[in-house]
Design an enzyme around this catalytic site. Structure first.
Site, PDB file in Angstrom:
ATOM      1  CG  ASN A   7     144.046   9.756  45.992  1.00 33.10           C
ATOM      2  OD1 ASN A   7     144.631  10.838  46.000  1.00 33.10           O
ATOM      3  ND2 ASN A   7     142.753   9.637  46.226  1.00 33.10           N
ATOM      4  NE  ARG A  78     140.798  11.884  43.422  1.00 32.67           N
ATOM      5  CZ  ARG A  78     140.800  12.800  44.385  1.00 32.67           C
ATOM      6  NH1 ARG A  78     141.796  12.885  45.240  1.00 32.67           N
ATOM      7  NH2 ARG A  78     139.805  13.639  44.491  1.00 32.67           N
ATOM      8  CG  HIS A 167     133.966  15.012  43.856  1.00 38.63           C
ATOM      9  ND1 HIS A 167     133.044  15.665  44.638  1.00 38.63           N
ATOM     10  CD2 HIS A 167     134.932  14.573  44.691  1.00 38.63           C
ATOM     11  CE1 HIS A 167     133.440  15.626  45.903  1.00 38.63           C
ATOM     12  NE2 HIS A 167     134.593  14.976  45.950  1.00 38.63           N
ATOM     13  NE  ARG A 228     136.673  20.139  51.529  1.00 40.20           N
ATOM     14  CZ  ARG A 228     136.731  19.283  50.514  1.00 40.20           C
ATOM     15  NH1 ARG A 228     136.125  19.546  49.372  1.00 40.20           N
ATOM     16  NH2 ARG A 228     137.399  18.157  50.633  1.00 40.20           N
TER      17      ARG A 228
END
Ligand code: ADP
Length: 390
Positions: A7, A78, A167, A228
């Protein structure tokens, strides 16, 4: 099969080596401050590898210590943005790498880092099969009514401005685990999954497929997250722009200084819950806003899936914060949802039911495991490609 899961962020690289057959993790780690250091040479004031290639050398050394003579069979990446092209994990070649690179404008912080990781590995291990697993892919089944923004078509055709969702690897993995827990074939799973980590999104599943999701063009839309804002009136941006805020300031405000941090002064759910329990009214407000927003989405998605057969909580907050689940659950009485206080507060790493027998919709907690999902997808792609393993 031994799979290295990568990742890769702009200045960090998370890795895990998994034995796919036994689901075990052989080693894992995090390399930070990539590009900020001098590789430990010179005066050595600044730590950190010079670039992703140097970071990979550190990963290789760490892996070698654990694996000894055992060799990696494949690498799974990813990749954040697969745009409209990628709906499945793919075996990476030069053309695929360039296609991921062409999506850079849609994910300027993430895709370039993914490509750096892919190229560094291709240079170091030219024969290693590499697979890209896209965070957007699971949402390729969104119907147009869910992915369109009500803006002129030219924004979509010229700039790709539409809702993509993120996601996806987690939502897909949890969908399968939840269906199994309910003893349902995944094709019959109609439900709502709330992935609540630092980033948070909720997805509507119909027949095991994503039909709506709260993140949109970027991972900013939707729920209240750690830092966020989630949904807000876009005119606020126009207003701030007219008041002299730069685009960089607005970006930073909404992505890094909002959400729980903006409301409560802290982006960590544990701290916010503790502060609220100690009487901090800002923390209580943050929890109320975040849980109300999620409850509204769950109500909407119950409609989107034609009646959910389950509500599922996952990721750091979803799996661990019984207080936050309680706040959401108590707003869902209209759906006949009723949490069992005892089951909800039990700590466990297992997938489980936390609603009462009388609850009209069962509520589940299902631990997610994105690295496992990436490793398994990588193994499946490599096996079906007929590539001989290194
Ligand atoms: P990421 O999106 O970075 O993968 P995680 O899924 O690890 O995020 O979730 C991080 C969030 O989970 C943080 O807000 C953290 O406070 C929360 N969290 C983790 N463990 C617990 C816990 N035991 N109780 C409550 N919240 C928790």
């Amino acid at each position: 099969m031994l799979v290295l899961v990568i990742n890769s962020g702009s200045s960090s690289l998370k890795f895990q080596v998994r034995d796919v057959a036994s689901h075990s993790i052989l080693t894992e780690g995090l390399i930070e401050k990539i590009g900020m250091g001098n590789g430990g040479e010179g005066d050595g004031e600044i730590e950190g590898p010079r670039d992703h290639a140097e970071a990979l050398e550190q990963v290789d050394a760490a892996i070698h210590e654990v694996l000894g003579d055992r060799k990696l069979d494949a690498v799974g990446h990813r990749v954040v943005h697969g745009g409209e092209r990628f709906g499945e994990p793919v075996l990476i070649d030069n053309e695929i790498t360039r296609a991921i690179e062409r999506l850079n404008p849609l994910a300027p912080l993430h895709n370039p880092a993914n490509v750096l990781g892919i190229r560094a590995i291709a240079r170091k291990w030219p024969d290693m099969p590499q697979v890209a697993v896209f965070d957007t892919a699971f949402h390729r089944t969104l119907p147009e009514q869910a992915w369109r923004y009500a803006v002129p078509d030219s924004l979509y055709t010229n700039h790709g401005i539409r809702r993509y969702g993120f996601h996806g690897t987690s939502h897909e993995y949890v969908t399968h685990q939840a269906a199994a827990l309910l003893d349902l074939p995944v094709e019959e799973f109609d439900g709502v999954i709330a992935h609540l980590g630092n980033g948070a999104s909720v997805t509507a599943l119909r027949g095991g497929k994503s039909v709506d999701t709260s993140m949109g063009f970027t991972p900013l839309e939707g729920l209240v997250m750690g830092t966020r804002s989630g949904d807000l009136d876009p005119s606020i941006l126009v207003f701030l722009g007219r008041t002299g805020w730069s685009t960089e300031d607005i970006d930073s405000l909404l992505n890094r200084e909002s959400g729980l941090r903006g409301l409560a002064g802290n982006n960590d759910m544990r701290s916010v819950v503790e502060a609220s329990e100690a009487g901090d009214s800002r923390a209580a407000t943050a929890l109320a806003v975040a849980s109300y927003r999620l409850a509204k989405y769950i109500g909407g998605y119950h409609v989107a899936v034609g009646g959910a057969k389950a509500l599922v909580f996952t990721a750091g907050i979803g799996e661990n914060s019984h207080q936050f689940r309680t706040l959401v659950g108590e707003k869902l009485g209209a759906l006949g949802i009723e949490l069992d206080a005892g089951l909800n507060s039990e700590r466990s790493k297992e997938a489980r039911v936390i609603s009462t027998a009388a609850s009209l919709i069962p509520v589940l907690v299902v631990p997610t495991d994105e690295e496992r999902a990436i490793a398994e997808a990588t193994a499946a792609v490599v096996n079906s490609s007929g590539r001989s393993l290194t």
